[in-house]
Scaffold this motif. Sequence first.
Motif, PDB file in Angstrom:
ATOM      1  N   TRP A   1       0.840  -1.215   0.000  1.00 34.85           N
ATOM      2  CA  TRP A   1       0.000   0.000   0.000  1.00 34.85           C
ATOM      3  C   TRP A   1       0.860   1.244   0.000  1.00 34.85           C
ATOM      4  O   TRP A   1       0.604   2.205  -0.728  1.00 34.85           O
ATOM      5  CB  TRP A   1      -0.923   0.009   1.212  1.00 34.85           C
ATOM      6  CG  TRP A   1      -2.135  -0.843   1.062  1.00 34.85           C
ATOM      7  CD1 TRP A   1      -2.482  -1.907   1.832  1.00 34.85           C
ATOM      8  CD2 TRP A   1      -3.186  -0.703   0.104  1.00 34.85           C
ATOM      9  NE1 TRP A   1      -3.661  -2.448   1.404  1.00 34.85           N
ATOM     10  CE2 TRP A   1      -4.125  -1.732   0.348  1.00 34.85           C
ATOM     11  CE3 TRP A   1      -3.421   0.183  -0.943  1.00 34.85           C
ATOM     12  CZ2 TRP A   1      -5.269  -1.885  -0.418  1.00 34.85           C
ATOM     13  CZ3 TRP A   1      -4.567   0.018  -1.707  1.00 34.85           C
ATOM     14  CH2 TRP A   1      -5.478  -1.000  -1.442  1.00 34.85           C
TER      15      TRP A   1
ATOM     16  N   LEU B   1       2.316   1.719  -3.380  1.00 31.69           N
ATOM     17  CA  LEU B   1       1.286   2.143  -4.333  1.00 31.69           C
ATOM     18  C   LEU B   1       0.967   3.630  -4.158  1.00 31.69           C
ATOM     19  O   LEU B   1       0.920   4.381  -5.117  1.00 31.69           O
ATOM     20  CB  LEU B   1       0.010   1.330  -4.122  1.00 31.69           C
ATOM     21  CG  LEU B   1      -0.082  -0.029  -4.813  1.00 31.69           C
ATOM     22  CD1 LEU B   1      -1.361  -0.736  -4.411  1.00 31.69           C
ATOM     23  CD2 LEU B   1      -0.038   0.153  -6.315  1.00 31.69           C
ATOM     24  N   PHE B   2       0.752   4.064  -2.904  1.00 28.50           N
ATOM     25  CA  PHE B   2       0.357   5.453  -2.673  1.00 28.50           C
ATOM     26  C   PHE B   2       1.504   6.406  -2.988  1.00 28.50           C
ATOM     27  O   PHE B   2       1.291   7.515  -3.449  1.00 28.50           O
ATOM     28  CB  PHE B   2      -0.070   5.645  -1.208  1.00 28.50           C
ATOM     29  CG  PHE B   2      -1.539   5.414  -0.996  1.00 28.50           C
ATOM     30  CD1 PHE B   2      -2.068   4.141  -1.076  1.00 28.50           C
ATOM     31  CD2 PHE B   2      -2.390   6.464  -0.709  1.00 28.50           C
ATOM     32  CE1 PHE B   2      -3.421   3.915  -0.878  1.00 28.50           C
ATOM     33  CE2 PHE B   2      -3.741   6.246  -0.510  1.00 28.50           C
ATOM     34  CZ  PHE B   2      -4.258   4.977  -0.602  1.00 28.50           C
ATOM     35  N   VAL B   3       2.752   5.969  -2.710  1.00 31.28           N
ATOM     36  CA  VAL B   3       3.873   6.887  -2.916  1.00 31.28           C
ATOM     37  C   VAL B   3       4.293   6.921  -4.372  1.00 31.28           C
ATOM     38  O   VAL B   3       4.647   7.972  -4.905  1.00 31.28           O
ATOM     39  CB  VAL B   3       5.069   6.484  -2.026  1.00 31.28           C
ATOM     40  CG1 VAL B   3       6.295   7.287  -2.384  1.00 31.28           C
ATOM     41  CG2 VAL B   3       4.732   6.706  -0.566  1.00 31.28           C
ATOM     42  N   PHE B   4       4.259   5.776  -5.073  1.00 34.18           N
ATOM     43  CA  PHE B   4       4.804   5.741  -6.426  1.00 34.18           C
ATOM     44  C   PHE B   4       3.759   5.606  -7.512  1.00 34.18           C
ATOM     45  O   PHE B   4       3.956   6.102  -8.611  1.00 34.18           O
ATOM     46  CB  PHE B   4       5.819   4.590  -6.556  1.00 34.18           C
ATOM     47  CG  PHE B   4       7.051   4.832  -5.751  1.00 34.18           C
ATOM     48  CD1 PHE B   4       7.343   4.045  -4.646  1.00 34.18           C
ATOM     49  CD2 PHE B   4       7.905   5.863  -6.061  1.00 34.18           C
ATOM     50  CE1 PHE B   4       8.469   4.276  -3.888  1.00 34.18           C
ATOM     51  CE2 PHE B   4       9.042   6.098  -5.307  1.00 34.18           C
ATOM     52  CZ  PHE B   4       9.318   5.305  -4.228  1.00 34.18           C
ATOM     53  N   ALA B   5       2.664   4.899  -7.253  1.00 36.00           N
ATOM     54  CA  ALA B   5       1.702   4.676  -8.334  1.00 36.00           C
ATOM     55  C   ALA B   5       0.683   5.793  -8.425  1.00 36.00           C
ATOM     56  O   ALA B   5       0.300   6.201  -9.519  1.00 36.00           O
ATOM     57  CB  ALA B   5       1.001   3.337  -8.139  1.00 36.00           C
TER      58      ALA B   5
ATOM     59  N   PRO C   1       0.914   9.084  -7.884  1.00 32.03           N
ATOM     60  CA  PRO C   1       1.324  10.280  -8.629  1.00 32.03           C
ATOM     61  C   PRO C   1       1.194  10.102 -10.138  1.00 32.03           C
ATOM     62  O   PRO C   1       1.069  11.097 -10.859  1.00 32.03           O
ATOM     63  CB  PRO C   1       2.782  10.470  -8.215  1.00 32.03           C
ATOM     64  CG  PRO C   1       2.839   9.904  -6.861  1.00 32.03           C
ATOM     65  CD  PRO C   1       1.921   8.733  -6.876  1.00 32.03           C
ATOM     66  N   GLU C   2       1.240   8.862 -10.623  1.00 32.43           N
ATOM     67  CA  GLU C   2       1.070   8.655 -12.063  1.00 32.43           C
ATOM     68  C   GLU C   2      -0.312   9.107 -12.512  1.00 32.43           C
ATOM     69  O   GLU C   2      -0.493   9.462 -13.681  1.00 32.43           O
ATOM     70  CB  GLU C   2       1.254   7.169 -12.401  1.00 32.43           C
ATOM     71  CG  GLU C   2       2.599   6.599 -11.997  1.00 32.43           C
ATOM     72  CD  GLU C   2       3.693   6.915 -12.986  1.00 32.43           C
ATOM     73  OE1 GLU C   2       3.425   6.888 -14.190  1.00 32.43           O
ATOM     74  OE2 GLU C   2       4.813   7.212 -12.548  1.00 32.43           O
TER      75      GLU C   2
ATOM     76  N   ILE D   1      -0.660  13.502  -5.683  1.00 29.57           N
ATOM     77  CA  ILE D   1       0.651  13.446  -5.012  1.00 29.57           C
ATOM     78  C   ILE D   1       0.616  14.276  -3.736  1.00 29.57           C
ATOM     79  O   ILE D   1       0.137  15.399  -3.730  1.00 29.57           O
ATOM     80  CB  ILE D   1       1.777  13.907  -5.972  1.00 29.57           C
ATOM     81  CG1 ILE D   1       3.133  13.776  -5.299  1.00 29.57           C
ATOM     82  CG2 ILE D   1       1.569  15.323  -6.461  1.00 29.57           C
ATOM     83  CD1 ILE D   1       4.277  13.841  -6.258  1.00 29.57           C
ATOM     84  N   PHE D   2       1.043  13.698  -2.615  1.00 30.69           N
ATOM     85  CA  PHE D   2       1.140  14.395  -1.350  1.00 30.69           C
ATOM     86  C   PHE D   2       2.573  14.336  -0.877  1.00 30.69           C
ATOM     87  O   PHE D   2       3.336  13.496  -1.320  1.00 30.69           O
ATOM     88  CB  PHE D   2       0.273  13.712  -0.278  1.00 30.69           C
ATOM     89  CG  PHE D   2      -1.172  13.636  -0.598  1.00 30.69           C
ATOM     90  CD1 PHE D   2      -1.768  12.413  -0.873  1.00 30.69           C
ATOM     91  CD2 PHE D   2      -1.965  14.767  -0.612  1.00 30.69           C
ATOM     92  CE1 PHE D   2      -3.107  12.319  -1.162  1.00 30.69           C
ATOM     93  CE2 PHE D   2      -3.308  14.681  -0.897  1.00 30.69           C
ATOM     94  CZ  PHE D   2      -3.888  13.453  -1.181  1.00 30.69           C
TER      95      PHE D   2
ATOM     96  N   THR E   1       1.418  11.226   3.139  1.00 31.12           N
ATOM     97  CA  THR E   1       1.048   9.959   2.507  1.00 31.12           C
ATOM     98  C   THR E   1       1.136   8.819   3.508  1.00 31.12           C
ATOM     99  O   THR E   1       0.253   7.954   3.549  1.00 31.12           O
ATOM    100  CB  THR E   1       1.974   9.673   1.314  1.00 31.12           C
ATOM    101  OG1 THR E   1       2.121  10.849   0.547  1.00 31.12           O
ATOM    102  CG2 THR E   1       1.438   8.559   0.462  1.00 31.12           C
TER     103      THR E   1
END
Lengths: 214, 312
Positions: A66, A69-73, A75-76, A80-81, A86
């Motif tokens: 998770w 996913l939240f950090v790298f996916a 923003p795609e 983005i936070f 995050t």
Amino acid sequence: MSVLTQHLPQLLDGLLSTCLLMVLSFAGSLAIGVLVAAARVSPVRSLRAAATGYVELFQNIPLLVWLLLFVFALPEVGVIFPLFTTAVIVLALYEAAYMAEAIRSGINSVGRGQAEAARSLGLTTPQTLRHVVLPQALRSVVQPIGNVLIALTMNTSLAAAVGVVELTHAANEVNLAEAQPIPVFVGAGLAYMAVTLTIGLTTGLIERKVAIVR
Amino acid sequence: MRPLPTRRAFVLLAAATATVLTGCGSGSSPASPSGPDKKPAAADVKGAPTAAAAAMPDGSTMDRIRERGYLIVGGSSDAPLLSQKNPLTGKYEGFDADMGRLLATYILGEPKVRIVSSATQTREALLKNHTVDVVFQTYSITPERAEQVTFVGPYLSSGFQIATRKDATDISTLADLNGKTVIAGANTPAIPAIKKAAPKAKILTFDSDPACIQALKQGRGKAYVQDNITLAGSIDSAPELKVVGKPFAEGDMGIGVPKDQADMAAFVDTWLKKVIKDGYWTEVWKANFGASLGDHEPPVVGSVPDVYTAKD
């Protein structure tokens, strides 16, 4: 031991960050957990399904996945936070699933007569939950909620893998400079232990105070 | 209370969730391997030297390794071009992996190596309690580490390079990063270097190089500082990033040997000098880094402080 005293400011900063992460995520997960637990016991079928889906989703995927996913996916797709925010969001959402299950077991332990009496007084379901059932339910699951809080404290160390500077990250940095992993990581472990022991003792105190004598 | 949702609803929910998650995975994931044209070639190490039996007397560390039948190397399994486990063949490929096999050939006559995954946090402890015989893991030589382990080398050197997005035009040295957010690999020597040159820079660290590249692409930092060897494979496959300037602040790496095994240190020192002189070091370099970094002069063993020096 001198390696710990030399870098004490850096390690204490990390500990402070861990505690901040823990407190914010706990508040978030408690709030979300109560809502999800309420949805799981509501008479509205779609609410129940959505809440069950939420719990199953977050419980069955590892926390590190998770976080990644939240950090790298995310923003795609444009969301983005900052990293700390995050981490708080992900930890709150993840632990809310466990919190919801703990609270739901508390709700189930409240006698059926309570809900029936509330209904006969004319209270709606949200009112029943808010004024009659949840106050009793929460009082009986203080210890399980404390368990979730302890697990959350341990899980904050995963945030180090995505760049958040908390205690594990600070310990890694100190070890990078000093090359003495054993005192550094035993020290970090003892700090975590101190935090969770405090949580455990406090939870025990609170439980004894609010226990429902049946 | 109403009964729980039916089985069909669960299945539909699971299918919907799976579809959403696979849709999110269209962007490059942090775990993707390095570009296809940067895989290391097999190094031609036929005829690699083996030690004479007299160099490994009874009771010495090398004799114990010979009796065990394989060399235990502390290394990585996920460092592209350095020590990466090929999932299809199960073989470790890369510069560090090849050097470990050369050392094993020197001691045992065959490249019998067992790799134990080590990390920055565990290397010194693994050497101290002899869980591993040597560490081949781009182990940077620092005075603090030299107090805990013996370094034999240098066997490799690399400089830092700054990678930025293509539209960043104002970064050319580390000092330009003062006051900005910089990405670095967790536990790499880039972190103290950035702190020294740009004390007001905010440093963001991630565990793996692909994660750092992804973070740079997403704008979480202005620049990414990493050593040029690790950057070698990654930047070519990321067209929106560029590398600024030439490698600087060359740092040396050594082979980690336990502090209390002086015979092993002397032995590895002799071996390293031999493979450099006989051209095997150059062969291993060419096979792994030749395509991305070109030719490189082999290092001079014993030429930097804090390494083992033979007492004549």
